[in-house]
Design an enzyme around this catalytic site. Structure first.
Site, PDB file in Angstrom:
ATOM      1  N   LYS A   1      -7.289   6.006  -2.059  1.00 30.64           N
ATOM      2  CA  LYS A   1      -6.784   4.957  -1.160  1.00 30.64           C
ATOM      3  C   LYS A   1      -7.676   4.866   0.087  1.00 30.64           C
ATOM      4  O   LYS A   1      -8.554   5.696   0.286  1.00 30.64           O
ATOM      5  CB  LYS A   1      -5.341   5.255  -0.763  1.00 30.64           C
ATOM      6  CG  LYS A   1      -4.420   5.583  -1.928  1.00 30.64           C
ATOM      7  CD  LYS A   1      -3.945   4.394  -2.739  1.00 30.64           C
ATOM      8  CE  LYS A   1      -3.036   4.869  -3.849  1.00 30.64           C
ATOM      9  NZ  LYS A   1      -2.563   3.861  -4.745  1.00 30.64           N
TER      10      LYS A   1
HETATM   11  C1  LIG Z   1      -1.325   4.434  -5.564  1.00 30.48           C
HETATM   12  C2  LIG Z   1      -0.168   3.569  -5.851  1.00 30.48           C
HETATM   13  C3  LIG Z   1       1.165   4.044  -5.843  1.00 30.48           C
HETATM   14  C4  LIG Z   1       1.623   5.460  -5.667  1.00 30.48           C
HETATM   15  O1  LIG Z   1       0.758   6.395  -5.412  1.00 30.48           O
HETATM   16  P1  LIG Z   1       0.913   7.985  -5.524  1.00 30.48           P
HETATM   17  O2  LIG Z   1      -0.202   8.382  -6.425  1.00 30.48           O
HETATM   18  O3  LIG Z   1       2.246   8.344  -6.051  1.00 30.48           O
HETATM   19  O4  LIG Z   1       0.732   8.452  -4.136  1.00 30.48           O
HETATM   20  C5  LIG Z   1       2.182   3.122  -6.035  1.00 30.48           C
HETATM   21  N1  LIG Z   1       1.935   1.828  -6.239  1.00 30.48           N
HETATM   22  C6  LIG Z   1       0.682   1.328  -6.276  1.00 30.48           C
HETATM   23  C7  LIG Z   1       0.489  -0.133  -6.485  1.00 30.48           C
HETATM   24  C8  LIG Z   1      -0.414   2.182  -6.099  1.00 30.48           C
HETATM   25  O5  LIG Z   1      -1.650   1.692  -6.166  1.00 30.48           O
END
Ligand SMILES: *Cc1c(COP(=O)(O)O)cnc(C)c1O
Length: 377
Positions: free
Chosen positions: A188
């Site tokens: 992210k």
């Molecule tokens: C990254 C992501 C999540 C959740 O991420 P975690 O890996 O659980 O921290 C949820 N929704 C979307 C659209 C994502 O890209």
């Protein structure tokens, strides 16, 4: 791989912050998580923020805090990472998919109303790729039908949406609904390793999430008084300390990502007949989680990925439509053709490397390799 899809920016400041926590002896339930929450709430502009162990955990708690449960329906997008729909299943509710807008890849507000039933309790828009869903009509529908809004802003930290067009009200992704959820997985825009954050302006939502992440413990903190069924979804102190440094650096990360995207756009201008760059909604400022180009229909994406891999360049189909995963097909009877816009995006989009540190010449190399890979078709 010479060019991975994502690469976190971890420097001396992050190392020191984590080391300080390790040396303090307080590794959980300490001051770093409290400070990270305060700083995060201030960054996005909400009253409260609740740090959790992942974005997925955050979505689970946000749905529980909204009172969503067995027999309820939640309207959401099939074009998302699987966690947004899975979290709806965790609380016993049913994800009801609505197709996306082909321009933004986000839920199409015009197709929401026809899916509302007596069981619908909430809308869970997903802000994909770093771009806010079209929140003005979504909020209007939610108000008219008395539905809660819970935003999956896991990909869109720092994205800004202008309500009512230019000159209207500017607000950050995650701050429109009852709650919004962010994620800090290492791909992210900023990371805590694993981690997530729930933001809200509602005190009861914040308090409930704080209790639920900590085994359902009563908030007056009387030792081991568990007044509801809770979980261990706490964020540890090392992650929180890392997150505080990353949050301070986030504005510069976001600027760097925008610059890289502009360079991609400049390089791609020569290949417009072959490769479509991401399309943008005019009403929102992108925070660029991911850069995905749209390949022509006739090419084999698998072969393109393999050719790029041989040049040391990672690329990935992003993202498969959730309704076509075996589990969702089996449980809900979904099939090809149910959400054609989402399926078309799933079939043609290809994510390219995007991380702070990619240079203009790296981007030329990547786009030249992509164009060669396509011309071999
Ligand atoms: C990254 C992501 C999540 C959740 O991420 P975690 O890996 O659980 O921290 C949820 N929704 C979307 C659209 C994502 O890209």
């Amino acid at each position: 791989m010479k060019y991975p899809l994502a690469r976190p920016q971890i420097g001396k400041e992050e190392e020191k912050a984590v080391l300080d926590v390790l040396r303090s002896g307080v590794l959980s339930l300490g001051p770093a998580a409290d400070a990270f929450e305060r700083e995060f709430a201030s960054f996005v502009g909400t009253r409260y923020a609740v740090a959790v162990s992942s974005g997925t955990a955050g979505l689970h708690l946000a749905l529980l805090a909204a009172g969503i449960g067995a027999g309820d329906e939640v309207i959401t997008s099939p074009f998302s990472f699987v966690a947004s729909a899975n979290a709806i299943l965790y609380v016993g509710a049913k994800p009801v998919f609505v197709d996306i807008n082909p321009l933004s890849y986000n839920i199409d507000p015009e197709k929401i109303v026809e899916k509302i039933t007596a069981r619908t309790k909430a809308i869970l828009p997903v802000h994909m790729f770093g771009q806010c869903a079209d929140m003005a009509p979504i909020l209007e529908i939610a108000k008219r039908h008395k539905l809660k809004v819970i935003e999956d802003a896991c990909e869109s930290i720092g994205a800004v949406y202008e309500r009512g067009g230019k000159g209207g009200k500017r607000k950050m992704a995650g701050t429109f609904g009852e709650s919004g959820v962010f994620a800090f997985y290492p791909n992210k825009q900023m990371t805590t390793g694993e981690g997530g954050m729930i933001v809200t302006n509602e005190i009861h939502v914040a308090q409930l999430c704080r209790s639920l992440r900590n085994q359902g413990r009563a908030l007056d903190a009387r030792w081991l008084n568990h007044e509801r069924l809770g979980y261990n979804y706490r964020m540890d102190e090392m992650s929180a300390a890392l997150g505080r440094v990353q949050l301070r650096r986030l504005p510069s990360f976001l600027r760097a990502r925008r610059t890289i995207v502009r360079q991609y756009e400049a390089e791609l201008a020569a290949y417009q007949d072959l490769i479509e760059p991401p399309r943008l909604s005019p009403e929102s400022t992108h925070s660029w989680f991911l850069y995905a180009v749209r390949l022509p229909r006739h090419v084999s994406r698998t072969k393109v990925i393999e050719r790029l891999r041989k040049q040391g360049i990672a690329s990935k189909p992003y993202v498969p439509s959730i309704h076509l995963f075996g589990f969702y097909r089996a449980q809900f009877g979904y099939a090809e053709g149910d959400f054609p816009v989402s399926e078309e995006a799933s079939a043609r989009l290809l994510a390219l490397p995007l991380y702070v540190g990619l240079t203009r010449s790296d981007i030329s190399v990547i786009i030249r390799a992509l164009s060669h890979a396509l011309h071999e078709e």
